[in-house]
Design a protein around this motif. Structure first.
Motif, PDB file in Angstrom:
ATOM      1  N   UNK A  89      33.712  58.199   9.511  1.00 27.40           N
ATOM      2  CA  UNK A  89      32.643  57.446   8.848  1.00 27.40           C
ATOM      3  C   UNK A  89      31.313  57.781   9.522  1.00 27.40           C
ATOM      4  N   UNK A  90      30.323  58.140   8.690  1.00 22.58           N
ATOM      5  CA  UNK A  90      29.038  58.569   9.227  1.00 22.58           C
ATOM      6  C   UNK A  90      27.969  57.487   9.159  1.00 22.58           C
ATOM      7  N   UNK A  91      28.345  56.312   8.708  1.00 23.22           N
ATOM      8  CA  UNK A  91      27.394  55.201   8.649  1.00 23.22           C
ATOM      9  C   UNK A  91      27.492  54.358   9.917  1.00 23.22           C
ATOM     10  N   UNK A  92      26.454  53.600  10.192  1.00 24.82           N
ATOM     11  CA  UNK A  92      26.477  52.685  11.332  1.00 24.82           C
ATOM     12  C   UNK A  92      26.587  53.380  12.666  1.00 24.82           C
ATOM     13  N   UNK A  93      25.843  54.459  12.834  1.00 26.86           N
ATOM     14  CA  UNK A  93      25.939  55.231  14.078  1.00 26.86           C
ATOM     15  C   UNK A  93      25.329  54.509  15.280  1.00 26.86           C
ATOM     16  N   UNK A  94      24.591  53.440  15.013  1.00 22.74           N
ATOM     17  CA  UNK A  94      24.024  52.652  16.114  1.00 22.74           C
ATOM     18  C   UNK A  94      24.804  51.357  16.346  1.00 22.74           C
ATOM     19  N   UNK A  95      25.986  51.250  15.755  1.00 19.74           N
ATOM     20  CA  UNK A  95      26.799  50.040  15.920  1.00 19.74           C
ATOM     21  C   UNK A  95      27.108  49.783  17.389  1.00 19.74           C
ATOM     22  N   UNK A  96      26.739  48.626  17.878  1.00 19.83           N
ATOM     23  CA  UNK A  96      27.038  48.249  19.254  1.00 19.83           C
ATOM     24  C   UNK A  96      26.016  48.669  20.277  1.00 19.83           C
ATOM     25  N   UNK A  97      24.888  49.251  19.837  1.00 19.85           N
ATOM     26  CA  UNK A  97      23.909  49.745  20.810  1.00 19.85           C
ATOM     27  C   UNK A  97      23.336  48.624  21.662  1.00 19.85           C
ATOM     28  N   UNK A  98      22.940  47.515  21.030  1.00 20.44           N
ATOM     29  CA  UNK A  98      22.318  46.429  21.786  1.00 20.44           C
ATOM     30  C   UNK A  98      23.219  45.887  22.889  1.00 20.44           C
ATOM     31  N   UNK A  99      24.448  45.578  22.526  1.00 21.20           N
ATOM     32  CA  UNK A  99      25.388  45.074  23.529  1.00 21.20           C
ATOM     33  C   UNK A  99      25.684  46.096  24.603  1.00 21.20           C
ATOM     34  N   UNK A 100      25.707  47.375  24.203  1.00 20.60           N
ATOM     35  CA  UNK A 100      25.976  48.435  25.172  1.00 20.60           C
ATOM     36  C   UNK A 100      24.863  48.541  26.208  1.00 20.60           C
ATOM     37  N   UNK A 101      23.620  48.435  25.768  1.00 22.20           N
ATOM     38  CA  UNK A 101      22.501  48.524  26.710  1.00 22.20           C
ATOM     39  C   UNK A 101      22.521  47.383  27.713  1.00 22.20           C
ATOM     40  N   UNK A 102      22.973  46.214  27.261  1.00 17.64           N
ATOM     41  CA  UNK A 102      23.071  45.059  28.156  1.00 17.64           C
ATOM     42  C   UNK A 102      24.036  45.353  29.306  1.00 17.64           C
ATOM     43  N   UNK A 103      25.092  46.114  29.015  1.00 16.72           N
ATOM     44  CA  UNK A 103      26.049  46.458  30.059  1.00 16.72           C
ATOM     45  C   UNK A 103      25.678  47.704  30.833  1.00 16.72           C
ATOM     46  N   UNK A 104      25.035  48.662  30.162  1.00 16.20           N
ATOM     47  CA  UNK A 104      24.691  49.933  30.808  1.00 16.20           C
ATOM     48  C   UNK A 104      23.666  49.736  31.918  1.00 16.20           C
ATOM     49  N   UNK A 105      22.710  48.849  31.700  1.00 14.59           N
ATOM     50  CA  UNK A 105      21.665  48.637  32.711  1.00 14.59           C
ATOM     51  C   UNK A 105      22.244  48.225  34.061  1.00 14.59           C
ATOM     52  N   UNK A 106      23.029  47.143  34.142  1.00  7.90           N
ATOM     53  CA  UNK A 106      23.593  46.782  35.454  1.00  7.90           C
ATOM     54  C   UNK A 106      24.630  47.785  35.947  1.00  7.90           C
ATOM     55  N   UNK A 107      25.393  48.405  35.019  1.00  8.39           N
ATOM     56  CA  UNK A 107      26.413  49.361  35.449  1.00  8.39           C
ATOM     57  C   UNK A 107      25.774  50.583  36.095  1.00  8.39           C
ATOM     58  N   UNK A 108      24.730  51.122  35.462  1.00 13.95           N
ATOM     59  CA  UNK A 108      24.046  52.291  36.019  1.00 13.95           C
ATOM     60  C   UNK A 108      23.345  51.945  37.322  1.00 13.95           C
ATOM     61  N   UNK A 109      22.724  50.766  37.357  1.00  7.54           N
ATOM     62  CA  UNK A 109      22.062  50.335  38.584  1.00  7.54           C
ATOM     63  C   UNK A 109      23.070  50.179  39.717  1.00  7.54           C
ATOM     64  N   UNK A 110      24.225  49.596  39.405  1.00 13.48           N
ATOM     65  CA  UNK A 110      25.265  49.401  40.409  1.00 13.48           C
ATOM     66  C   UNK A 110      25.791  50.738  40.913  1.00 13.48           C
ATOM     67  N   UNK A 111      25.979  51.690  39.992  1.00  9.20           N
ATOM     68  CA  UNK A 111      26.455  53.012  40.392  1.00  9.20           C
ATOM     69  C   UNK A 111      25.522  53.628  41.433  1.00  9.20           C
ATOM     70  N   UNK A 112      24.229  53.626  41.143  1.00 12.90           N
ATOM     71  CA  UNK A 112      23.290  54.255  42.067  1.00 12.90           C
ATOM     72  C   UNK A 112      23.036  53.428  43.299  1.00 12.90           C
ATOM     73  N   UNK A 113      23.201  52.119  43.175  1.00 18.77           N
ATOM     74  CA  UNK A 113      23.091  51.283  44.354  1.00 18.77           C
ATOM     75  C   UNK A 113      24.173  51.579  45.369  1.00 18.77           C
ATOM     76  N   UNK A 114      25.296  52.114  44.909  1.00 17.63           N
ATOM     77  CA  UNK A 114      26.389  52.533  45.789  1.00 17.63           C
ATOM     78  C   UNK A 114      26.263  54.014  46.143  1.00 17.63           C
TER      79      UNK A 114
END
Length: 318
Positions: A89-114
């Motif tokens: 399915x080629x529709x809805x390619x941005x499905x879940x982006x907002x929720x993903x960014x909420x998790x990516x920010x602390x996850x990426x920060x935590x990765x580099x903090x370590x």
């Protein structure tokens, strides 16, 4: 992501390069005359500065990449999740982006903090010819610690990408209701199986390439060069870890189903029903996503490091 004297910025490889080299360089004096302010390693504020700057650079770089390349990631996920010639399915390619960014920010920060403090500590205690070991170990440790946040984020993201839920809050609520809290960590083992070698290899390749390139050029790298090396490191690592990514995707999106009972069963079932080539599904969009993502990620990362180092220097001099 990626010493007696080290820069207050987190980019150790930009300034104190010879400490990470496998041989002695006549350029040592030149490399150590850095553009960022240098402080003694025993400065009690050094660790906090490294941690603070790592959190900012990692979080920012991670969010920029996810936002810019999310549609490619969605296509990759849908290709990998499709079985027996299932329609993509080629529709809805941005499905879940907002929720993903909420998790990516602390996850990426935590990765580099370590990652960054661990890398700097290992580069201090290991011989110069083992700098690659420091980068591998720091990358793997950063990946393991950040997986606490990254796995639930990935589970929600991929199930939304495959059309199972309409919003991140609904996804979290329904996953927990149907599968228990453990459902948020579905495929955790396969995630570690993919991401620990991926993180270790990607950052090791990138850091070692920067060391060699910097010595050959006899100068600091510019932004396009950092981006180019990041793209190469990402693309190579993306190719090598594609089968692990397919396994991870299948286990994460199956939900409460029991089609696959674990990593080994997933591999055997895929090969039996779809052939071994199915383990390489989505390699094209994955390599494109990680290659372009690597260039953006490391480009943003190094630029942010530079800005923070310049601000630190101005603050120190004022």
């Amino acid at each position: 992501m990626d010493g007696d004297t080290v820069p207050s910025g987190v980019d150790q490889s930009r300034t104190a390069m010879p400490e990470t080299l496998a041989f002695k360089s006549p350029m040592k004096k030149q490399f150590n005359s850095c553009s960022s302010i240098c402080v003694r390693q025993d400065d009690p504020g050094h660790f906090l500065r490294v941690l603070y700057e790592s959190l900012i650079t990692g979080g920012l770089a991670g969010v920029v990449v996810e936002a810019a390349l999310y549609p490619i990631d969605t296509i990759k996920t849908r290709v990998q999740a499709a079985r027996d010639g299932g329609k993509i399915i080629w529709k809805g390619l941005y499905s879940g982006l907002g929720g993903n960014l909420v998790g990516v920010l602390p996850a990426s920060a935590l990765f580099f903090g370590v990652y960054e403090p661990t890398k700097q500590k290992l580069l201090k205690v290991l011989p110069e010819n083992l700098s690659a070991v420091a980068h591998l170990a720091a990358g793997a440790l950063g990946g393991a610690v950040s997986s606490i946040v990254r796995v639930p984020t990935e589970v929600v993201k991929q199930r939304m990408q495959t059309g199972q839920f309409a919003s991140a809050p609904d996804a979290v609520r329904l996953i927990i209701a149907k599968e228990g809290f453990g459902g948020m960590y579905a495929g955790y083992g396969s995630f570690l199986l993919r991401d620990l070698p991926f993180d270790a290899l990607q950052f090791c390749v990138y850091e070692q390439l920067r060391i060699g390139y910097k010595l050959a050029a006899r100068r600091d790298l510019n932004d396009p060069e950092n981006a180019m090396l990041g793209a190469f490191a990402g693309a190579v690592t993306g190719v090598l870890t594609t089968p692990l990514d397919v396994i991870k995707t299948r286990l994460m999106v199956q939900g409460a189903g029991t089609r696959y009972k674990g990593v080994a069963d997933c591999v055997k079932t895929i090969i039996r029903e779809e052939g071994s080539s199915a383990l390489w599904k989505g390699m094209g969009p994955r390599v494109l996503w990680i290659g372009i993502g690597g260039s953006i990620f490391f480009g943003v990362l190094e630029k942010t490091k530079q800005i923070l180092s310049e601000r630190s220097q101005k603050s120190h001099n004022s």
